[in-house]
Design an enzyme around this catalytic site. Structure first.
Site, PDB file in Angstrom:
ATOM      1  N   LYS A  13       0.942  -1.201   0.030  1.00 25.42           N
ATOM      2  CA  LYS A  13       0.105  -0.108  -0.039  1.00 25.42           C
ATOM      3  C   LYS A  13       1.122   1.246   0.006  1.00 25.42           C
ATOM      4  O   LYS A  13       2.211   1.146   0.384  1.00 25.42           O
ATOM      5  CB  LYS A  13      -0.854  -0.076   1.221  1.00 25.42           C
ATOM      6  CG  LYS A  13      -0.321  -0.046   2.599  1.00 25.42           C
ATOM      7  CD  LYS A  13       0.152   1.424   3.286  1.00 25.42           C
ATOM      8  CE  LYS A  13       0.598   1.283   4.242  1.00 25.42           C
ATOM      9  NZ  LYS A  13       1.420   2.220   4.895  1.00 25.42           N
ATOM     10  N   PRO A  98       9.193  -4.562  -0.105  1.00 23.74           N
ATOM     11  CA  PRO A  98      10.216  -4.181   0.727  1.00 23.74           C
ATOM     12  C   PRO A  98       9.927  -4.273   2.196  1.00 23.74           C
ATOM     13  O   PRO A  98       8.881  -3.902   2.697  1.00 23.74           O
ATOM     14  CB  PRO A  98      10.775  -2.792   0.430  1.00 23.74           C
ATOM     15  CG  PRO A  98       9.681  -2.003  -0.216  1.00 23.74           C
ATOM     16  CD  PRO A  98       8.800  -3.373  -0.949  1.00 23.74           C
ATOM     17  N   SER A 107       2.259  -6.297   6.853  1.00 22.49           N
ATOM     18  CA  SER A 107       0.582  -6.448   7.150  1.00 22.49           C
ATOM     19  C   SER A 107       0.043  -7.308   6.118  1.00 22.49           C
ATOM     20  O   SER A 107      -0.883  -8.142   6.068  1.00 22.49           O
ATOM     21  CB  SER A 107       0.010  -5.027   7.171  1.00 22.49           C
ATOM     22  OG  SER A 107       0.400  -4.420   8.205  1.00 22.49           O
ATOM     23  N   ASP A 140      -2.479  -1.799  10.024  1.00 20.48           N
ATOM     24  CA  ASP A 140      -2.673  -1.833   8.496  1.00 20.48           C
ATOM     25  C   ASP A 140      -3.195  -3.246   7.903  1.00 20.48           C
ATOM     26  O   ASP A 140      -3.498  -3.143   6.688  1.00 20.48           O
ATOM     27  CB  ASP A 140      -1.286  -1.587   7.897  1.00 20.48           C
ATOM     28  CG  ASP A 140      -0.794  -0.184   8.130  1.00 20.48           C
ATOM     29  OD1 ASP A 140      -1.725   0.797   8.397  1.00 20.48           O
ATOM     30  OD2 ASP A 140       0.276   0.097   7.971  1.00 20.48           O
TER      31      ASP A 140
END
Ligand code: C5P
Length: 302
Positions: A13, A98, A107, A140
């Protein structure tokens, strides 16, 4: 017949807007944030096993723990506990997102493991049930289950879908040294002891609904950016290099240190990415588009 193997894809995200209020009594910060999932993803493969185990390849191989602290491990454990079964599963994480990059890689793995184990064990949890378990794993994780573009409130876990039109093109500049999210929030508290109510600018939501990348670029904001730059001052140069290379705008992604640049098209992304690499400030860039889907099953065997 029981299922023998499930593969789930889980996206990274970027926060288009990350507005952070003053620290709460529980140590978390109230947020208003617009998340967007992008098509940079980890694959999570689950198979029945004699005991719970996590195997990790790609990003973070050899450095990220594969024991009970791994978020995918914890996800399988809480789901099995809820279902009243033993968490006997092998979880293979094929990681491209990453690690400690501000792109919710951990997450994504937790969301992927939840969705994958739910399918492997044929539990049939509702979306609301999955989101609730996800929130117990991290702020998240619900967004990593949901994907798309969502407004997050609370500590980022209370989601409302944001209307968007069209595709956004991104270039991400990765860093070799990660940043710890709690450390960035602590630095934010030091820099902004007076932080007020977090509020996303309605102009950003209007630009997203209109499919207007220039308007979205004007609305990109990250309250954690100053804290990330304070901990890694060289990021300021990376941001400058991206805008000098012609990006519509650049911001630190989440708690950083990945820098996200909004560009107009695939070709524009290629040119920005080439210039960033030529600057010598960035060792790795990845191009991606959003919105992408949340954690979803891509293959089932058995
Ligand atoms: O929820 P999660 O475990 O991902 O959060 C990691 C850390 O990030 C928290 O321990 C806290 O220090 C910080 N955080 C925060 N406010 C949020 C989300 C995360 O302070 N809304």
């Amino acid at each position: 017949m029981a299922r023998s193997r499930v593969t789930v894809r889980a996206s990274a995200k970027v926060n288009l807007s990350l507005c952070v209020g003053g620290v709460r009594a529980d140590g978390f910060h109230p947020l208003e944030t617009v998340f967007q999932a992008v098509d940079l993803y980890d694959d999570v493969v689950v198979t029945p096993a004699a005991e719970l185990e996590v195997v990790l390849r790609g990003e973070g191989e050899g450095t990220v723990g594969v024991g009970p602290d791994n978020l995918a491990w914890r996800a399988a454990k809480v789901l099995a506990e809820r279902a009243g079964i033993a968490p006997h599963v092998r979880i293979e994480l094929d990681k491209r997102i990453p690690v400690a990059g501000g792109m919710a890689g951990g997450s994504a793995d937790a969301a992927g493991a939840l969705v994958a184990c739910d399918a492997l064990w044929e539990l049939g949890l509702t979306r609301a049930e999955l989101l609730e378990l996800a929130a117990s794993l991290g702020s998240d994780v619900p967004f990593s289950v949901a994907g798309g573009t969502e407004l997050g409130r609370g500590r980022g876990d209370q989601l409302t879908t944001v209307l968007t039109r069209g595709t956004l093109h991104w270039v991400f500049a990765m860093s070799d040294d990660g940043l710890s999210t709690p450390a960035v929030y602590r630095e934010y508290d030091r820099l902004r002891p007076d932080a007020g109510e977090p509020r996303v600018d309605p102009a950003l939501l209007a630009a997203l609904a209109a499919g207007d990348p220039t308007g979205v670029a004007r609305g990109l904001v990250n309250d954690l950016q100053a804290a990330a730059l304070s901990l890694q001052p060289r990021l300021a140069k990376v941001l400058r290099a991206g805008t000098e290379a012609g990006a519509l705008a650049g911001i630190v992604s989440g708690s950083g240190p990945t820098c996200a640049f909004l560009v107009r098209s695939v070709d524009h992304g290629l040119s920005v990415s080439n210039e960033l690499q030529a600057s010598g400030l960035v060792t790795r860039t990845v191009r991606a588009t959003g919105p992408a889907r949340g954690a979803h099953v891509v293959a089932v065997e058995g």
